[in-house]
Motif scaffolding. Structure first.
Motif, PDB file in Angstrom:
ATOM      1  N   TRP A  73      -6.996  -8.036  -0.972  1.00 44.94           N
ATOM      2  CA  TRP A  73      -6.388  -9.288  -0.529  1.00 44.94           C
ATOM      3  C   TRP A  73      -6.952 -10.471  -1.314  1.00 44.94           C
ATOM      4  O   TRP A  73      -6.210 -11.332  -1.796  1.00 44.94           O
ATOM      5  N   ILE A 104      -3.361   0.540  -3.615  1.00 43.75           N
ATOM      6  CA  ILE A 104      -3.122  -0.835  -3.176  1.00 43.75           C
ATOM      7  C   ILE A 104      -2.680  -1.677  -4.367  1.00 43.75           C
ATOM      8  O   ILE A 104      -3.438  -1.846  -5.324  1.00 43.75           O
ATOM      9  N   PHE A 136      -7.263  -5.865  10.361  1.00 44.21           N
ATOM     10  CA  PHE A 136      -7.162  -6.699   9.166  1.00 44.21           C
ATOM     11  C   PHE A 136      -6.428  -8.004   9.501  1.00 44.21           C
ATOM     12  O   PHE A 136      -5.302  -7.968  10.006  1.00 44.21           O
ATOM     13  N   LEU A 168      -6.360  -1.197   9.316  1.00 43.87           N
ATOM     14  CA  LEU A 168      -5.250  -2.134   9.180  1.00 43.87           C
ATOM     15  C   LEU A 168      -5.060  -2.956  10.453  1.00 43.87           C
ATOM     16  O   LEU A 168      -4.751  -4.152  10.393  1.00 43.87           O
ATOM     17  N   ILE A 186       0.849  -1.186   0.000  1.00 41.21           N
ATOM     18  CA  ILE A 186       0.000   0.000   0.000  1.00 41.21           C
ATOM     19  C   ILE A 186       0.885   1.236   0.000  1.00 41.21           C
ATOM     20  O   ILE A 186       1.727   1.401   0.883  1.00 41.21           O
ATOM     21  N   ARG A 239      -2.706  -8.346   8.291  1.00 43.52           N
ATOM     22  CA  ARG A 239      -1.926  -7.106   8.391  1.00 43.52           C
ATOM     23  C   ARG A 239      -0.417  -7.350   8.381  1.00 43.52           C
ATOM     24  O   ARG A 239       0.343  -6.490   7.917  1.00 43.52           O
ATOM     25  N   VAL A 289       1.142  -6.994   4.972  1.00 42.92           N
ATOM     26  CA  VAL A 289       0.933  -5.714   4.281  1.00 42.92           C
ATOM     27  C   VAL A 289       2.161  -4.817   4.467  1.00 42.92           C
ATOM     28  O   VAL A 289       2.614  -4.597   5.592  1.00 42.92           O
ATOM     29  N   LEU A 331      -9.214  -3.277   1.811  1.00 41.44           N
ATOM     30  CA  LEU A 331      -8.166  -4.241   2.155  1.00 41.44           C
ATOM     31  C   LEU A 331      -8.623  -5.676   1.872  1.00 41.44           C
ATOM     32  O   LEU A 331      -7.868  -6.479   1.294  1.00 41.44           O
ATOM     33  N   GLU A 332      -9.839  -5.995   2.249  1.00 40.90           N
ATOM     34  CA  GLU A 332     -10.364  -7.340   2.020  1.00 40.90           C
ATOM     35  C   GLU A 332     -10.480  -7.633   0.528  1.00 40.90           C
ATOM     36  O   GLU A 332     -10.105  -8.715   0.058  1.00 40.90           O
TER      37      GLU A 332
END
Length: 240
Positions: free
Chosen positions: A208, A185, A28, A25, A3, A31, A34, A204-205
């Protein structure tokens, strides 16, 4: 997952956005996989190294905004910041060019202290009224992060990291970024502004799930353990 966050330490929404992103985050599940990288951006590259006036003076005089409009904006942003546990003091903000501060962030990154430098600069600028353009202040900040005095002196006596900062600017323009904060991202998903933590969490989900490799599935009792079965390939057809 990587990110990249384009941000200016002279941007009040960037600090709010940082807090909201950090909230997402922290919750998450992945994490630890990341990587977060701060990218440089300047809202006003033409700003003098130091401006002899308040933040309200700067916005109303140089940007042509009505003082009442600026005061209303300050009140709104201060309220939003408070909701994230931040205490903004716009009356104490020292207006200064942020270019050298961005160079310091790049130097701090070389020492694994990029986020710590970013956090301190934002907090000191908006909450403590410290001068982010001051060599004395930036040197003190760097020393506190464990950066050697010689490296900090080099930062002020050469153009070290200046090209890195400008490269961030150029990459931001190439991506179409015209305002900050801006979150990218895996160079596939973009979020503009200090979004709610829930929006960051959803992004984020989604990112991912999109980045995961294909999962092999096989029918019970057929094929091999790795999920393969009878199939054809470049060398012909054979049982899996």
């Amino acid at each position: 997952m990587k990110i990249e966050i384009w941000s200016d330490v002279a941007c009040p929404w960037c600090y709010i956005g940082k807090r909201r992103f950090e909230t997402a985050l922290a919750a998450f599940p992945h994490r630890d996989s990341v990587e977060v990288k701060w990218r440089s951006y300047q809202l006003d590259p033409s700003l003098p190294e130091h401006y002899d006036g308040t933040e309200l003076d700067y916005l109303s005089t140089l940007k042509g905004m009505a003082p009442a409009q600026v005061a209303g904006m300050f009140a709104h942003v201060t309220e939003q910041a408070s909701g994230e546990g931040l205490t903004y003091r716009f009356d104490d903000v020292v207006v200064a060019n942020s270019f050298t501060a961005h160079r310091l962030i790049h130097l701090a990154a070389a020492h694994g202290q990029q986020d710590a430098a970013k956090e301190r600069l934002l907090s000191d600028h908006f909450e403590r009224g410290l001068d982010i353009g001051s060599r004395e202040y930036l040197t003190s900040l760097g020393l506190g992060l464990g950066i050697g005095a010689a490296e900090l002196d080099e930062l002020f006596t050469t153009d070290k990291y200046a090209d890195d900062v400008r490269r961030d600017f150029e990459e931001g323009r190439a991506l179409g970024i015209t305002g900050v904060p801006f979150f990218v991202i895996d160079r596939k998903f973009g979020l503009s502004g200090a979004q709610p933590a829930e929006t960051f969490a959803a992004a984020l989900e989604q990112a991912w799930d999109d980045s995961r490799p294909l999962q092999m599935v096989s029918s019970a009792g057929s094929g091999d353990a790795d999920g393969t079965a009878d199939a054809c390939g470049p060398d012909g057809c054979a049982a899996g």
